[in-house]
Design an enzyme around this catalytic site. Sequence first.
Site, PDB file in Angstrom:
ATOM      1  N   GLU A  94     -23.500  12.385 -17.396  1.00 45.24           N
ATOM      2  CA  GLU A  94     -23.018  12.958 -18.654  1.00 45.24           C
ATOM      3  C   GLU A  94     -22.382  14.320 -18.454  1.00 45.24           C
ATOM      4  OE1 GLU A  94     -26.698  11.562 -21.403  1.00 45.24           O
ATOM      5  OE2 GLU A  94     -25.889  13.557 -21.705  1.00 45.24           O
TER       6      GLU A  94
ATOM      7  N   CYS B 249     -28.935  16.979 -23.150  1.00 43.57           N
ATOM      8  CA  CYS B 249     -28.374  16.298 -21.985  1.00 43.57           C
ATOM      9  C   CYS B 249     -29.330  15.237 -21.478  1.00 43.57           C
ATOM     10  CB  CYS B 249     -28.088  17.305 -20.883  1.00 43.57           C
ATOM     11  SG  CYS B 249     -26.343  17.550 -20.703  1.00 43.57           S
TER      12      CYS B 249
END
Length: 344
Positions: A94, A335
Amino acid sequence: MTGGATDIKSLDLPGIERALAALGQPRFRVRQLVRWLYARGVAGFDEMTDLPGALRSELAERFTLGRLSLSAREVSADGTRKYLWELPDKTTVESVGIPSGDRLTVCFSTQAGCAMGCTFCATGQDGLTRSLLPGEMVDQVLGAAADMNARVSNAVAMGQGEPFANYDATLGALRFMNSPDGLEIGARHLTVSTCGLLPGIRRFSAEPEQFTLAVSLHSAVQSTRDVLMPGVARYPLDQLREALATYGVRTGRRPTLEFALVAGSNDSDSELKALIAFCRGMLCHVNLIPVNPVTGSDARRPDDARVRAFASALTSAGIECTIRTERGVDISAACGQLRQRHRA
Ligand code: SAH
Ligand code: SF4
């Protein structure tokens, strides 16, 4: 994709220099190749039109050119964008693009997964898949810049993974981001966040560039920190403090201490007292982060009044501090969450 077994994205700048020297190329080809890879971000060697045809073929024989492909994207009402990238071996990572005025900060991952096992962190839950190559980090930043059609002013290694568990590749990536032939981001605008791997902090303190350091502290009480961050229990807090103080003295820079507030864990008065004692007499800036709840963890944030009380006590003690403003709350808050959600 044609050719050899090595992905050219695995090379740092000295690696590219060696590879081109081995092919008998003059030095100026290094800058040309780096520009194609990390300023323009081309898809293949055949697009590198100012390199001689013979060199393009030789490169294609010896190297593959791995690319990230976008497998999911979320766009927040505040302009923040989250990206899930698929790497050539199908692992995913990510990154996040965060616009703010005329600045664009990109938060990139340094590993797929993480071995450190912090209890409040989505990435820490499944362990490490693998470390990323230097080019796989730069490409996340290039990919976000292209998608947002903007120059990246800041890049932070605060995505998935522990940068200092992948030290050489991370530094290699920062140097491409910093390079006038790459993304041209000023060294002070390139930040590494570590959970506190001391050998990495010590090495980082001696690097010639003015890269910025952030350390995830999360508690100045050893027994609390050992529970929250089991992966760094072998590095005692007094040694962490010494390494941070040395960083300050050597670089003249103020490291950021990240402190994710978790209700009932590190938000008590005694935790606050220990935090103040840890920071006193040392160059530092505390960033208070109300913890983001993640699936699989029961970590909850304290109420706003408690967060503000922490901040004002630190300020009264003469310690620089901010409360992190949340961005992208309507997409995947922390995250690791986008990756977590997109898993079968
Ligand atoms: N591994 C590095 C960098 C990636 S994590 C590190 O730990 O520093 C980036 C930051 O996000 C760290 O400060 C980390 O502790 C924090 N973080 C992780 N999960 C979080 C959560 N659920 N809520 C708030 N902060 C979190
Ligand atoms: Fe790894 Fe950082 Fe998550 Fe801890 S907080 S598990 S070090 S990514």
